[in-house]
Motif scaffolding. Structure first.
Motif, short mmCIF file in Angstrom:
data_model
loop_
_atom_site.label_atom_id
_atom_site.label_comp_id
_atom_site.label_asym_id
_atom_site.label_seq_id
_atom_site.Cartn_x
_atom_site.Cartn_y
_atom_site.Cartn_z
N GLN A 39 -1.24 4.06 -6.59
CA GLN A 39 -0.63 5.19 -5.90
C GLN A 39 -0.36 6.35 -6.85
N GLN A 65 8.72 2.31 0.04
CA GLN A 65 8.26 2.70 -1.29
C GLN A 65 9.01 3.93 -1.78
N ASP A 121 -1.99 9.97 -6.37
CA ASP A 121 -1.13 11.15 -6.31
C ASP A 121 -1.52 12.17 -7.38
N MET A 148 -2.90 1.19 1.07
CA MET A 148 -2.65 2.60 0.80
C MET A 148 -2.76 3.44 2.07
N ASP A 158 1.59 0.34 -7.09
CA ASP A 158 2.28 1.51 -7.65
C ASP A 158 1.39 2.25 -8.62
N GLY A 200 1.01 9.63 1.71
CA GLY A 200 0.89 8.19 1.54
C GLY A 200 2.18 7.58 1.06
N GLY A 201 2.28 6.26 1.23
CA GLY A 201 3.50 5.57 0.81
C GLY A 201 4.43 5.36 1.98
N GLN A 246 -5.41 12.59 -0.32
CA GLN A 246 -5.01 11.20 -0.50
C GLN A 246 -5.81 10.28 0.40
#
Length: 408
Positions: free
Chosen positions: A98, A228, A102, A139, A95, A223-224, A112
């Protein structure tokens, strides 16, 4: 026993390169699907053949000699990779990374993906290559390694990821296993690595990441994973604690008793705050550790034929020889053999390490973090397995870029 070890090593290589065929057979013959699926797990291959070696050794040389051989091998790297994978893949660490990605990308999928293929592998020079591979794979999985992306483009991205991680750890003297094997003997510090390898590696990483990101521009998405998106990120304070655990494990990388003890405290912390955690990747990390331990057991018996080859090559031939040999053996093992050569010239030292790290993405066994990438990304490929020829094809172009960069 050395000759038997060489034969079993060759069989393990053939098994590795044909692992995808076992997965296909598992679907074709469901009655024996469980066994075939197990034999198709790339992470199981070298551990399986290492066990075969020890059983054969027990019959040929005696049980005590087999036990003594197994117990005198150095398993620090497999243990470290297991621990660092679990910690780096924990939800609070992911997290945090990420959030950072971001922030730097402004939420743009193209940027990303580029950061995941360039910045994270270069960060491996600080957090070690296995940690960088784990973070980058997790990722990039929902962005690139998913349904809807053509298989050949996935292999292109995988090749870039593996090559970039292999060369991205050369900015320091402790993060890349093949560099670590020679740094003390040849008195290479991080300043030397940055001046002679690091900037060239960074240039190649940027070129490779930019090329494959442009190739994938039509398939990229934010992404994610959906999971999530449905949950709130872990609190920042838990991320800081997990990052502290990760940093401590990296600092203690050569002291297995200490980092394993620290890992037990980490497991206790994750149990104490379960609402801020996701399931730990213990199975995947254990399989990778098993793979690397098997490579240690089998690879230790290959010195008798590998070292004469390394010793007999001139610097230029040594570069291309290392580039090719690292595809069939761990690149750290190659550089270790080079460190045993008396009177090796500085030019030959450079060529050996440059070739070993440049070729670190050609196969699963070429670089220690590669099995981690395979374990975390294979579900995004057809039959949930990664083919050796596909990986080789995807890695050829970024390997050529890395080789060219090291000649600058």
């Amino acid at each position: 026993m050395q000759q038997i070890g060489a034969v079993l090593f060759a069989l393990a290589l053939l098994h590795t390169f044909s692992a995808k065929s076992f997965e296909r057979l598992a679907h074709r013959f469901p009655r024996h699907g469980g066994l075939l699926h197990l034999l198709g797990e790339v992470e199981v291959v070298f551990g399986f053949w290492a066990m075969v070696l020890l059983v054969v050794m027990a019959f040929v040389a005696g049980p005590q000699n087999a036990i003594a051989y197994a117990e005198t091998q150095q398993y620090t790297e497999p243990l470290f990779v297991f621990v660092v994978m679990v910690v780096a893949a924990s939800r609070p660490v992911l997290d945090f990374v990420q959030r950072l990605i971001d922030l730097l990308s402004g939420g743009r999928p193209l940027l990303q993906a580029w950061l995941g293929l360039a910045l994270v592998p270069l960060a491996g020079s600080l957090i070690t290559e296995p940690a960088a591979m784990t973070l980058a794979a997790l990722m990039l999985a929902p962005q690139i390694f998913r349904e809807g992306v053509p298989e050949w483009r996935k292999y292109a991205a995988l090749g870039v990821l593996f090559v970039n991680v292999s060369i991205g750890g050369t900015l320091t003297a402790y993060a890349a296993p093949p560099v670590l094997m020679v740094a003390g003997t040849w008195q290479w510090d991080s300043a030397f690595m940055a001046a002679n390898f690091g900037w060239k590696a960074a240039l190649a990483v940027l070129v490779n990441a930019s090329a494959v990101t442009w190739l994938l521009r039509g398939q990229l998405r934010n992404g994610g994973s959906p999971a999530q998106a449905e949950r709130a990120p872990a609190p920042l304070w838990t991320s800081m604690i997990h990052l502290a655990f990760l940093a401590a494990v990296v600092v203690l990388a050569h002291h297995p008793v200490l980092f394993l003890g620290l890992f037990l405290f980490f497991l206790g912390f994750t149990t104490a705050y379960p609402k801020h955690q996701s399931p730990l990747i213990l199975k995947e990390a254990l399989l990778v550790g098993f793979f690397l331990a098997g490579l240690v057991v089998l690879g230790s018996m290959q010195q008798w034929w590998l070292q004469p080859i390394v010793e007999g090559l001139q610097p230029l031939a040594l570069f291309f020889g290392a580039l090719g040999l690292t595809a069939i053996t761990d690149n750290a093992a190659l550089t270790y053999l080079g460190s045993l050569i008396d009177g090796i010239t500085p030019q030959a030292q450079y060529m050996l390490v440059a070739g070993a790290v440049a070729g670190g993405g050609l196969t699963v066994i070429a670089n220690a973090p590669n099995p981690a990438g395979v374990a975390l990304l294979r579900k995004g490929f057809r039959d949930e397995s990664i083919g050796a020829l596909g990986l080789l094809a995807g890695a050829l172009a970024p390997t050529a870029v890395a080789a060219l960069a090291f000649f600058l």
